[in-house]
Write a protein that holds these residues in place. Structure first.
Motif, PDB file in Angstrom:
ATOM      1  N   GLY A  47      27.329  56.200  36.530  1.00 27.64           N
ATOM      2  CA  GLY A  47      27.642  56.157  35.103  1.00 27.64           C
ATOM      3  C   GLY A  47      28.482  57.322  34.619  1.00 27.64           C
ATOM      4  N   GLN A  48      28.458  58.442  35.349  1.00 26.09           N
ATOM      5  CA  GLN A  48      29.234  59.626  34.961  1.00 26.09           C
ATOM      6  C   GLN A  48      30.694  59.566  35.405  1.00 26.09           C
ATOM      7  OE1 GLN A  48      25.879  62.284  36.487  1.00 26.09           O
ATOM      8  NE2 GLN A  48      27.006  63.652  35.112  1.00 26.09           N
ATOM      9  N   ILE A  49      31.062  58.534  36.114  1.00 22.71           N
ATOM     10  CA  ILE A  49      32.451  58.370  36.545  1.00 22.71           C
ATOM     11  C   ILE A  49      33.228  57.662  35.439  1.00 22.71           C
ATOM     12  CG2 ILE A  49      33.986  57.332  38.257  1.00 22.71           C
ATOM     13  CD1 ILE A  49      32.204  59.694  39.290  1.00 22.71           C
ATOM     14  N   ALA A  50      34.313  58.282  35.007  1.00 19.09           N
ATOM     15  CA  ALA A  50      35.184  57.703  33.977  1.00 19.09           C
ATOM     16  C   ALA A  50      36.316  56.977  34.694  1.00 19.09           C
ATOM     17  CB  ALA A  50      35.729  58.799  33.067  1.00 19.09           C
ATOM     18  N   LYS A  51      36.163  55.658  34.842  1.00 23.49           N
ATOM     19  CA  LYS A  51      37.171  54.884  35.567  1.00 23.49           C
ATOM     20  C   LYS A  51      38.229  54.369  34.600  1.00 23.49           C
ATOM     21  CE  LYS A  51      34.215  50.740  35.654  1.00 23.49           C
ATOM     22  NZ  LYS A  51      33.525  49.772  36.506  1.00 23.49           N
ATOM     23  N   SER A  52      39.478  54.571  34.966  1.00 24.71           N
ATOM     24  CA  SER A  52      40.611  54.157  34.135  1.00 24.71           C
ATOM     25  C   SER A  52      41.085  52.787  34.587  1.00 24.71           C
ATOM     26  CB  SER A  52      41.751  55.167  34.258  1.00 24.71           C
ATOM     27  OG  SER A  52      41.343  56.438  33.823  1.00 24.71           O
ATOM     28  N   ILE A  53      40.951  51.800  33.705  1.00 23.69           N
ATOM     29  CA  ILE A  53      41.336  50.431  34.025  1.00 23.69           C
ATOM     30  C   ILE A  53      42.485  50.028  33.103  1.00 23.69           C
ATOM     31  CG2 ILE A  53      40.545  48.049  34.246  1.00 23.69           C
ATOM     32  CD1 ILE A  53      37.644  49.307  34.261  1.00 23.69           C
ATOM     33  N   VAL A  54      43.578  49.582  33.703  1.00 25.46           N
ATOM     34  CA  VAL A  54      44.754  49.204  32.920  1.00 25.46           C
ATOM     35  C   VAL A  54      44.811  47.685  32.792  1.00 25.46           C
ATOM     36  CG1 VAL A  54      47.266  49.322  32.736  1.00 25.46           C
ATOM     37  CG2 VAL A  54      45.994  51.261  33.703  1.00 25.46           C
ATOM     38  N   PHE A  94      52.588  47.128  37.927  1.00 24.47           N
ATOM     39  CA  PHE A  94      52.554  47.396  36.486  1.00 24.47           C
ATOM     40  C   PHE A  94      51.837  48.716  36.218  1.00 24.47           C
ATOM     41  CE2 PHE A  94      50.715  47.048  32.231  1.00 24.47           C
ATOM     42  CZ  PHE A  94      51.769  46.554  31.479  1.00 24.47           C
ATOM     43  N   VAL A  95      50.705  48.929  36.897  1.00 20.21           N
ATOM     44  CA  VAL A  95      49.942  50.170  36.720  1.00 20.21           C
ATOM     45  C   VAL A  95      50.797  51.375  37.096  1.00 20.21           C
ATOM     46  CG1 VAL A  95      47.948  51.503  37.529  1.00 20.21           C
ATOM     47  CG2 VAL A  95      47.680  49.075  36.982  1.00 20.21           C
ATOM     48  N   ARG A  96      51.448  51.330  38.245  1.00 17.07           N
ATOM     49  CA  ARG A  96      52.278  52.456  38.682  1.00 17.07           C
ATOM     50  C   ARG A  96      53.459  52.668  37.730  1.00 17.07           C
ATOM     51  NH1 ARG A  96      52.723  55.737  42.952  1.00 17.07           N
ATOM     52  NH2 ARG A  96      51.519  54.530  44.431  1.00 17.07           N
ATOM     53  N   MET A  97      54.075  51.586  37.272  1.00 16.75           N
ATOM     54  CA  MET A  97      55.229  51.705  36.375  1.00 16.75           C
ATOM     55  C   MET A  97      54.846  52.408  35.072  1.00 16.75           C
ATOM     56  SD  MET A  97      57.805  48.753  34.898  1.00 16.75           S
ATOM     57  CE  MET A  97      56.507  47.805  34.144  1.00 16.75           C
ATOM     58  N   HIS A  98      53.682  52.082  34.522  1.00 13.79           N
ATOM     59  CA  HIS A  98      53.297  52.614  33.216  1.00 13.79           C
ATOM     60  C   HIS A  98      52.521  53.925  33.273  1.00 13.79           C
ATOM     61  CE1 HIS A  98      54.947  49.478  30.686  1.00 13.79           C
ATOM     62  NE2 HIS A  98      54.634  48.653  31.660  1.00 13.79           N
ATOM     63  N   THR A  99      51.809  54.144  34.369  1.00 11.65           N
ATOM     64  CA  THR A  99      51.035  55.388  34.461  1.00 11.65           C
ATOM     65  C   THR A  99      51.684  56.420  35.361  1.00 11.65           C
ATOM     66  OG1 THR A  99      49.655  54.732  36.365  1.00 11.65           O
ATOM     67  CG2 THR A  99      48.871  54.112  34.141  1.00 11.65           C
ATOM     68  N   GLY A 100      52.438  55.948  36.349  1.00 16.28           N
ATOM     69  CA  GLY A 100      52.996  56.860  37.345  1.00 16.28           C
ATOM     70  C   GLY A 100      52.044  57.092  38.506  1.00 16.28           C
ATOM     71  N   GLY A 104      43.251  53.287  41.810  1.00 16.03           N
ATOM     72  CA  GLY A 104      42.314  54.046  42.626  1.00 16.03           C
ATOM     73  C   GLY A 104      42.408  55.545  42.379  1.00 16.03           C
ATOM     74  N   GLY A 105      43.468  55.948  41.671  1.00 15.87           N
ATOM     75  CA  GLY A 105      43.643  57.366  41.362  1.00 15.87           C
ATOM     76  C   GLY A 105      44.203  57.593  39.975  1.00 15.87           C
ATOM     77  N   VAL A 106      44.184  56.557  39.120  1.00 18.28           N
ATOM     78  CA  VAL A 106      44.782  56.658  37.790  1.00 18.28           C
ATOM     79  C   VAL A 106      43.956  57.608  36.912  1.00 18.28           C
ATOM     80  CG1 VAL A 106      45.461  55.422  35.696  1.00 18.28           C
ATOM     81  CG2 VAL A 106      45.772  54.348  37.936  1.00 18.28           C
ATOM     82  N   PRO A 107      44.574  58.701  36.461  1.00 17.13           N
ATOM     83  CA  PRO A 107      43.875  59.655  35.600  1.00 17.13           C
ATOM     84  C   PRO A 107      43.953  59.234  34.133  1.00 17.13           C
ATOM     85  CG  PRO A 107      46.060  60.468  36.055  1.00 17.13           C
ATOM     86  CD  PRO A 107      45.917  59.165  36.801  1.00 17.13           C
ATOM     87  N   ALA A 133      42.137  61.946  39.387  1.00 18.00           N
ATOM     88  CA  ALA A 133      43.180  62.946  39.165  1.00 18.00           C
ATOM     89  C   ALA A 133      44.438  62.686  39.988  1.00 18.00           C
ATOM     90  CB  ALA A 133      42.630  64.341  39.461  1.00 18.00           C
ATOM     91  N   GLY A 134      44.869  61.420  40.020  1.00 17.76           N
ATOM     92  CA  GLY A 134      46.172  61.119  40.591  1.00 17.76           C
ATOM     93  C   GLY A 134      46.195  60.529  41.981  1.00 17.76           C
ATOM     94  N   THR A 135      45.110  60.675  42.744  1.00 15.71           N
ATOM     95  CA  THR A 135      45.028  60.090  44.081  1.00 15.71           C
ATOM     96  C   THR A 135      43.616  59.552  44.294  1.00 15.71           C
ATOM     97  OG1 THR A 135      44.169  61.923  45.418  1.00 15.71           O
ATOM     98  CG2 THR A 135      46.535  61.993  44.881  1.00 15.71           C
ATOM     99  N   PRO A 136      43.424  58.721  45.328  1.00 16.15           N
ATOM    100  CA  PRO A 136      42.077  58.221  45.617  1.00 16.15           C
ATOM    101  C   PRO A 136      41.133  59.286  46.196  1.00 16.15           C
ATOM    102  CG  PRO A 136      43.740  56.715  46.467  1.00 16.15           C
ATOM    103  CD  PRO A 136      44.445  57.973  46.054  1.00 16.15           C
ATOM    104  N   HIS A 137      41.579  60.531  46.233  1.00 11.72           N
ATOM    105  CA  HIS A 137      40.742  61.632  46.733  1.00 11.72           C
ATOM    106  C   HIS A 137      40.610  62.771  45.723  1.00 11.72           C
ATOM    107  CE1 HIS A 137      40.525  60.019  50.831  1.00 11.72           C
ATOM    108  NE2 HIS A 137      41.751  59.614  50.614  1.00 11.72           N
TER     109      HIS A 137
END
Length: 159
Positions: A47-54, A94-100, A104-107, A133-137
Motif C-alpha cells: 500500500g505504500q507504493i505510489a504506482k504511476s498509471i497512465v 504512448f507512456v514513453r512519448m508523454h512521460t519520457g 515499470g519506472g514511470v515517476p 524513479a525512472g527505471t524498473p530498479h
C-alpha cells in the motif's frame, strides 16, 4: 547526485532537486517494476507504493496519470466520470512519448510533457511512501504531502 545512477534515474533526481524536494533516488539490484516487487525491495507494505498509471482519453487522446496505492486498482469508470471522457490504459509507446519513461519506472515528476495527475487518497494514510524513479530498479521515498506538492495532483477516491 550519485554518479552510479542511470541516466533516467539522474533525470528524476534532477527534477526533484529543481522542485526543491530533498528526496534521494536509489537504484536497487532487484526489480521494482510491480508494486509487490517494489515493496519487497524497500521493505514496506504494498500500500505504500505510489504506482504511476497512465491512461489515454479515447476522444481527446490526452494523457491522464493516476498515482495509486500499490494495493489498489483504479476504477476506470470513476476516472471517465471525473474527466468527462472515456479512457483506456495507455500503451508503452504512448507512456514513453508523454512521460519520457518506460512502463515499470514511470515517476510522478520529470515528465516529457505536462500531464493531468490524480492521486489516490489512500496514500495519505501513510507517513512515508515510495515512488518509481525512472527505471524498473529506481525508487525514492517521500511523504504523501510532498507528492501532492510536487505533482500539483488532485487527491481523489480511486475506488
Amino acid at each position: 547526485m550519485p554518479d552510479s545512477l542511470s541516466i533516467s534515474a539522474k533525470k528524476v533526481q534532477e527534477s526533484l532537486r529543481s522542485l526543491g524536494v530533498r528526496c534521494r533516488v536509489v537504484e536497487l539490484p532487484g526489480s521494482t517494476r510491480t508494486a509487490a516487487d517494489a515493496a519487497s525491495a524497500v521493505g514496506c507494505s504494498v500500500g505504500q507504493i505510489a504506482k504511476s498509471i497512465v491512461f489515454q482519453g479515447k476522444t481527446s487522446g490526452k494523457p491522464v496519470m493516476v498515482i495509486a496505492s500499490g494495493s489498489n486498482r483504479v476504477n476506470e469508470k470513476m476516472l471517465c466520470d471525473l474527466i468527462s471522457e472515456p479512457v483506456k490504459k495507455a500503451d508503452a509507446d504512448f507512456v514513453r512519448m508523454h512521460t519520457g519513461f518506460a512502463i515499470g519506472g514511470v515517476p510522478p515528476v520529470g515528465h516529457a510533457n505536462p500531464i493531468e495527475i490524480y492521486i489516490d487518497e489512500d496514500l495519505m494514510t501513510y507517513a512515508e511512501i515510495w515512488a518509481a524513479a525512472g527505471t524498473p530498479h529506481a525508487v525514492f521515498k517521500l511523504a504523501p504531502g510532498e507528492l501532492i506538492a510536487m505533482t500539483k495532483g488532485k487527491t481523489i477516491d480511486i475506488h
